[in-house]
Write a protein that holds these residues in place. Sequence first.
Motif, PDB file in Angstrom:
ATOM      1  N   ASP A 151      -7.668   4.622  -0.996  1.00  0.00           N
ATOM      2  CA  ASP A 151      -6.657   5.191  -1.890  1.00  0.00           C
ATOM      3  C   ASP A 151      -6.859   4.738  -3.330  1.00  0.00           C
ATOM      4  OD1 ASP A 151      -5.557   6.592   0.164  1.00  0.00           O
ATOM      5  OD2 ASP A 151      -3.817   5.296   0.414  1.00  0.00           O
ATOM      6  N   ASN A 195      -8.365   1.106   3.963  1.00  0.00           N
ATOM      7  CA  ASN A 195      -7.482   2.220   3.589  1.00  0.00           C
ATOM      8  C   ASN A 195      -6.945   2.054   2.173  1.00  0.00           C
ATOM      9  OD1 ASN A 195      -7.785   3.515   6.049  1.00  0.00           O
ATOM     10  ND2 ASN A 195      -6.032   2.476   6.956  1.00  0.00           N
ATOM     11  N   GLN A 210       2.152   1.996  -3.232  1.00  0.00           N
ATOM     12  CA  GLN A 210       1.054   2.216  -4.172  1.00  0.00           C
ATOM     13  C   GLN A 210       0.866   1.055  -5.149  1.00  0.00           C
ATOM     14  OE1 GLN A 210       1.472   6.148  -5.885  1.00  0.00           O
ATOM     15  NE2 GLN A 210       1.064   7.133  -3.924  1.00  0.00           N
ATOM     16  N   TYR A 253      -1.494  -1.370  -5.272  1.00  0.00           N
ATOM     17  CA  TYR A 253      -2.766  -1.671  -4.627  1.00  0.00           C
ATOM     18  C   TYR A 253      -3.234  -3.109  -4.821  1.00  0.00           C
ATOM     19  CZ  TYR A 253      -2.734   3.384  -4.238  1.00  0.00           C
ATOM     20  OH  TYR A 253      -2.373   4.670  -3.962  1.00  0.00           O
ATOM     21  N   HIS A 287       0.840  -1.195   0.000  1.00  0.00           N
ATOM     22  CA  HIS A 287       0.000   0.000   0.000  1.00  0.00           C
ATOM     23  C   HIS A 287       0.881   1.254   0.000  1.00  0.00           C
ATOM     24  CE1 HIS A 287      -3.104   2.663   2.271  1.00  0.00           C
ATOM     25  NE2 HIS A 287      -3.107   2.929   0.982  1.00  0.00           N
TER      26      HIS A 287
END
Length: 142
Positions: free
Chosen positions: A91, A87, A60, A62, A57
Amino acid sequence: MQTPANETDKTSIDWYEEALALYNLKCYTESVDHLLQSIKINCNFSKAHHLLGVCYHKLQDYKRAVKHLNSAISLNNAAESYVALGNVFFDFKLHGHLPASRVKAIHSEAVLMLLRQKAKQTYSPEEDRRSAAGAHGRHGDP
């Protein structure tokens, strides 16, 4: 903790503890490398999957974050993994990959899981039965 003589002597927990230290130093890529080694030794190590999801995470990535947080949830069902997953999805939405309704549902699920765990920690039906028996002057089984 005693350091193993060489890399091949390390346990899954050794790799995890080093990964956690690297994570705390914000060295997420290096932490991922250690966590992958940890999971290679013990694929059922839920804390390693959780931290790996959190590291992905932070980087980034995901899809990998979701994969490992889902693994952590399936292994341990810990509320912290639901929150971390929420979370990630939040994002994901910010970057245009997920509808807002799905993010809201996931956050709601995470909050419910936290409340359930908190209720289990603070409420004991057995303790209630003992208290009620004592208050009414009864002894023995309810």
